[in-house]
Motif scaffolding. Structure first.
Motif, mmCIF file in Angstrom:
data_model
loop_
_atom_site.group_PDB
_atom_site.id
_atom_site.type_symbol
_atom_site.label_atom_id
_atom_site.label_comp_id
_atom_site.label_asym_id
_atom_site.label_seq_id
_atom_site.Cartn_x
_atom_site.Cartn_y
_atom_site.Cartn_z
ATOM 1 N N PHE A 578 0.755 -1.061 0.109
ATOM 2 C CA PHE A 578 -0.242 -0.004 0.012
ATOM 3 C C PHE A 578 0.883 1.270 -0.174
ATOM 4 N N LEU A 579 0.293 2.298 -0.376
ATOM 5 C CA LEU A 579 0.775 3.755 -0.075
ATOM 6 C C LEU A 579 0.504 4.166 1.022
ATOM 7 N N SER A 580 1.909 4.957 1.542
ATOM 8 C CA SER A 580 1.794 5.570 2.822
ATOM 9 C C SER A 580 2.186 6.783 2.514
ATOM 10 N N PRO A 581 1.664 7.952 2.671
ATOM 11 C CA PRO A 581 2.013 9.315 2.383
ATOM 12 C C PRO A 581 2.728 9.858 3.508
ATOM 13 N N LEU A 582 4.045 10.508 2.937
ATOM 14 C CA LEU A 582 4.798 11.469 4.192
ATOM 15 C C LEU A 582 4.455 12.904 4.117
ATOM 16 N N ASP A 583 4.097 13.216 2.677
ATOM 17 C CA ASP A 583 3.491 14.551 2.516
ATOM 18 C C ASP A 583 2.744 14.574 1.086
ATOM 19 N N LYS A 584 2.342 15.611 0.885
ATOM 20 C CA LYS A 584 1.681 15.993 -0.631
ATOM 21 C C LYS A 584 2.355 15.309 -1.941
ATOM 22 N N PHE A 585 3.839 15.310 -1.566
ATOM 23 C CA PHE A 585 4.552 14.982 -2.779
ATOM 24 C C PHE A 585 5.430 13.585 -2.463
ATOM 25 N N THR A 586 5.487 13.061 -1.496
ATOM 26 C CA THR A 586 6.169 11.938 -1.040
ATOM 27 C C THR A 586 5.519 10.784 -0.605
ATOM 28 N N TYR A 587 5.713 9.629 -1.104
ATOM 29 C CA TYR A 587 5.184 8.377 -0.209
ATOM 30 C C TYR A 587 5.960 7.269 -0.290
ATOM 31 N N ASN A 588 5.670 6.382 0.647
ATOM 32 C CA ASN A 588 6.453 5.117 0.905
ATOM 33 C C ASN A 588 5.446 3.990 0.174
ATOM 34 N N THR A 589 6.143 2.992 -0.244
ATOM 35 C CA THR A 589 5.124 1.981 -0.706
ATOM 36 C C THR A 589 6.123 0.600 -0.506
ATOM 37 N N GLY A 590 5.370 -0.511 -0.111
ATOM 38 C CA GLY A 590 5.892 -1.870 0.120
ATOM 39 C C GLY A 590 5.939 -2.563 -1.213
ATOM 40 N N ASN A 591 6.799 -3.793 -0.938
ATOM 41 C CA ASN A 591 6.831 -4.550 -2.239
ATOM 42 C C ASN A 591 6.466 -6.247 -1.674
ATOM 43 N N PRO A 592 5.520 -6.817 -2.325
ATOM 44 C CA PRO A 592 5.196 -8.085 -1.641
ATOM 45 C C PRO A 592 5.972 -9.153 -2.313
ATOM 46 N N TYR A 593 6.770 -8.665 -3.311
ATOM 47 C CA TYR A 593 7.773 -9.726 -4.144
ATOM 48 C C TYR A 593 9.339 -9.723 -3.666
ATOM 49 N N LEU A 594 9.647 -8.937 -2.670
ATOM 50 C CA LEU A 594 10.905 -9.239 -1.842
ATOM 51 C C LEU A 594 11.246 -10.508 -1.484
#
Length: 813
Positions: A578-594
């Motif tokens: 899922f996307l996790s916003p840090l601010d309006k222009f920056t997001y963290n996202t995970g990767n299930p295929y790691l």
């Protein structure tokens, strides 16, 4: 490859065990008594080298007053005996040439009040064993009233950078508390460590290549935190108070209590931490107009983050000594953290000519609650005084996080007119439950050979929910692009065997660990995103090998070698797509295929007196790291298996005493990291060198006084996409022991205010790049007060929880 390595290690060990000459060593026995001749149980006996008073072994007297040191070489020794309420005893030089029984040692009684006992025997701050470095917290100046996170930042080879802990320059370190993994990472781990006061910590064990007994997770190694288990009978405790004043005030306070009588020992630790901090951030982003056409080329953002939290921690340990050899125990721990972060952002978007295009202001708020609880049931049975024993542990650990987020953004034209306002709110509860069972058996043979083995099984269940809502013109709707529900289950089953043996000058230890991992992840769908899931089932063999050779009969010069294989499994948050916003222009996202990351670690070292020089090399396969990608002007940080890395370097750890009142401890490391990366813009081949240096100068000008100056500096470093800029710190500490029980300390931290986080993001598409600079409330004054209290009860039974503690400290198994 794994089968070949395993076969080689097994064959090598067998040859060494059969061809080398076994040496059983000499023994030194004695008996401690009261003035009336009755046996004194639980006295602390130190065996020191007569030549330089260096600690060789330590033990406790048994119920009958007897003690024994086994496996000794012929040399000159001195015995030092201490017990609460009795004067410290120092023997004449004992010339050990054969098995020896000393005459009874009679301790003379003193006042039983703890505050009048003068402790004359003290462990060195740092001890180097065959497979680990031991930091004795009680011997470190500047440790009173601090948190565990602060202690780690002072430990040799450990670097604490924001909320990331590395050992020997390597990240992905696994943190253990009393040989039990914390199962935490990132901010959660940092908050947990900051909640633990230093007054409850006995020692810190640093293992760059941990033995087979420990989980194979963590390419950076293992840091094991040993908490205090008070051995004095009766009721006693320690009070620690701490106040820090920088831009904001904060405080760390704790109390340790212990009651021990007959067969029961109960200890408790209660802590309260008040955190107030800030981060002042400057972030500049430059977009390539040929790549990003719908946003101004220059983006400048200034942020001020105000962080506030309160942490309440508690730990209760109960030990019941059913017999002289059998102990049942239970441990209960809890942590509650409540805090909030307030962030004020101002973003300026400008043209290539510097003309203002628009201004965006944001007021973001994070409200966070973190709860942690654990229950441990344990059993220990000692079969003999040599150290043969069976242990078993059952653990249940639970973590609950409740995070509420608010992002309020206002956009203005260059003339100050508001043209857009949007509000995003998020509700993010997270639950982690861990169940674990483990048993270990260690058998000590008469010819100095130890064999051990064990089994472990753990099951982890996580549940992460994220609901995000958009509010525009008074209408609130659910944002399905960011809303998600992620479920993850993981079971790990392991078995290991280990053997170690001492010869005349050679010590050898080898082990093999097997781990099977079964993981299942499920991303629940919503009206706009489909349901998805993944499964993993993989096995791994993890050999370890240690060898140490004494170049002289006194053992002052040693050559050592160790090898180990490790694995890094993706943490739970990194697998969540899922996307996790840090601010309006920056997001963290995970990767299930790691995929899991495997590393092979090799070290060669040489020690002479207080100096240790280490050469190290690490090969990392399928390394996982965060990759920054720009899509339509928005920054996305997504972890990935970036490729393979090769790390090599040299490390020097020196402890010198130019005078009785002056000590110098120097840690320095030169590292080269080469990474070959499959990047989204193409192949990325980077090499970075870094010099890290940490000197500590300690002065003891008079009775009870300790003055300390210490700091660190690291040079520029290229690490894949990131280029870290130089940084450093200078600190001073002044400690005064008002009595054996009372200590005050005054610290001046980061006096030059040079602690910062600054880096470039490079290798983006086109000519795009970004620069980040952040400073916090690191320059401050810290006042600490520590007081030990309580009285002892004479002639009470005292149990040595580990009959082979001295052997374990020597072998490190």
């Amino acid at each position: 490859m794994t089968k070949k390595i395993t076969a080689f290690l097994a064959a090598w060990l067998c040859i060494a065990l059969n061809l080398a000459q076994a040496q059983t060593g000499l023994s030194l026995k004695g008996r401690i008594t009261y003035p009336d001749g009755k046996p004194l149980d639980g006295a602390t006996i130190y065996l020191n080298r007569a030549a330089d008073s260096a600690l060789v072994k330590a033990s406790l007297s048994e119920k009958d007053g007897n003690f024994v040191f086994a496996g000794l070489k012929a040399a000159d020794y001195q015995i030092v005996v201490s017990a609460i309420g009795y004067k410290t005893y120092k023997s004449d030089v004992v010339k050990l040439q054969r098995d020896t029984v000393l005459p009874s040692i009679i301790l003379q009684q003193n006042e039983t009040s703890l505050k009048e006992v003068a402790v004359t025997a003290k462990k060195p701050p740092v001890e180097q064993l065959i497979d680990r470095t031991v930091v004795n917290v009680g011997s470190l100046p500047g440790s009173a009233g601090t948190t565990l996170m602060d202690l780690l930042a002072k430990a040799p080879g450990v670097t604490v950078d924001d909320n990331t802990i590395s050992l020997q320059g390597k990240g992905s370190v696994t943190i253990y508390i009393d040989d039990r993994p914390t199962y935490l990472s990132g901010d959660d781990l940092a908050n947990y460590l900051r909640s633990l006061p230093s007054s409850g910590i006995d020692r810190i064990e640093l293992m760059t290549n941990p033995p087979a007994r420990y989980d194979a997770a963590g390419s950076g190694g293992v840091i094991n935190i040993r908490t205090k288990r008070t051995k004095e009978t009766g009721f006693n405790g320690n009070l620690s108070l701490n106040y820090i004043q920088g831009k904001y005030a904060r405080s760390n306070n704790s109390i340790n209590l212990n009651y021990r009588q007959n067969k029961l020992n109960v200890s408790a630790n209660l802590g309260y931490t008040l955190n107030n901090n800030y981060s002042a951030i400057n972030l500049n982003r430059y977009f390539d107009p040929a790549v990003i056409t719908d946003i101004a080329p220059e983006f400048t953002q200034t942020s001020f983050i105000n962080r506030h939290s309160e942490n309440y921690s508690g730990r209760i340990n109960i030990d019941y000594y059913a017999t002289e050899k059998t102990t049942f125990g239970a441990a209960f721990t809890g942590l509650f953290t409540q805090g909030d972060n307030h962030t004020a952002n101002t973003s300026l978007l400008s043209s290539a000519q510097g003309q203002l295009d628009s201004t965006i202001t944001a007021n973001n708020v994070d409200n966070r609650q973190f709860k942690n609880g654990s229950i441990n049931l344990n059993y220990r049975h000692n079969y003999d005084k040599k150290g043969s024993e069976l242990t078993a542990d059952l653990d249940y650990v639970t973590y609950h996080t409740q995070l509420g987020q608010t992002f309020a953004n206002s956009s203005f034209y260059p003339d100050g007119m508001l043209y857009n306002y949007d509000l995003v709110t998020g509700n993010l509860p997270s639950n982690i439950n861990i169940y674990s069972a483990r048993t270990d058996y260690n058998h000590v043979l008469g010819n100095s050979l130890q064999l051990s083995g064990g089994l472990k099984s753990s099951y982890t269940k996580t549940d992460n929910l994220a609901d995000y809502f958009d509010t525009y013109q008074g209408v609130t709707t659910l944002d399905y692009n960011e809303t998600n529900h992620f479920l993850y289950n993981e079971s790990i089953n392991a078995a290991y065997v280990n053997a170690n043996k001492d010869f005349k000058r050679l010590s050898v230890q080898a082990g093999l660990r097997f781990e099977n991992t079964i993981a299942n992840g499920h991303q629940l769908g919503n009206p706009e995103k489909p349901d998805s899931s993944f499964s993993r089932n993989y096995n791994g063999f993890f050999p370890t090998l240690y060898a140490q050779y004494k170049l002289d009969t006194a053992g002052k010069q040693k050559l050592g070698f160790n090898f180990g294989r490790r694995v890094d499994r993706p943490n739970y948050a990194s697998l969540n797509p899922f996307l996790s916003p840090l601010d309006k222009f920056t997001y963290n996202t995970g990767n299930p295929y790691l995929l899991p990351t495997y590393s092979d670690n090799l070290q060669l070292y040489y020690t002479f007196k207080g100096i240790k020089i280490t050469l190290f090399y690490t090969y990392i396969k399928d390394r996982v790291d965060g990759l920054i990608q720009i899509i339509n002007g928005y920054y996305y940080n997504e972890p990935g298996n970036i490729g393979n890395s090769y790390q090599k370097g040299i490390e020097v750890n020196a402890d010198l005493d130019p005078a009785k009142w002056f000590n110098i401890h120097l840690y320095t490391r030169l590292t080269e990291l080469h990474t070959l990366t499959n990047f989204y813009t193409g192949t990325l081949n980077t090499t970075g060198e870094q010099l890290f240096i940490r000197p500590t100068f300690t002065f003891t000008p008079g009775t009870g006084w300790t003055l300390q100056a210490y700091g660190n500096y690291q040079t520029r470093f290229t690490n894949e996409q990131f280029i870290d800029l130089p940084r450093g710190a200078l600190n001073f500490a002044f400690e005064k022991k008002l009595s054996a029980a009372t200590t005050i300390e005054l610290d001046f931290n980061d006096v030059l205010h040079t602690v910062n986080s600054s880096w470039y993001i490079g290798y983006l598409e086109g000519t795009q790049q970004a620069y980040f600079h952040s400073v916090g409330d690191s320059r401050n004054i810290e006042l600490s007060f520590s007081y030990r209290f309580g009285k002892t009860i004479s002639n009470q039974r005292k149990h040595n929880a580990n009959g082979a503690q001295s052997e374990e400290n020597r072998v490190g198994n």
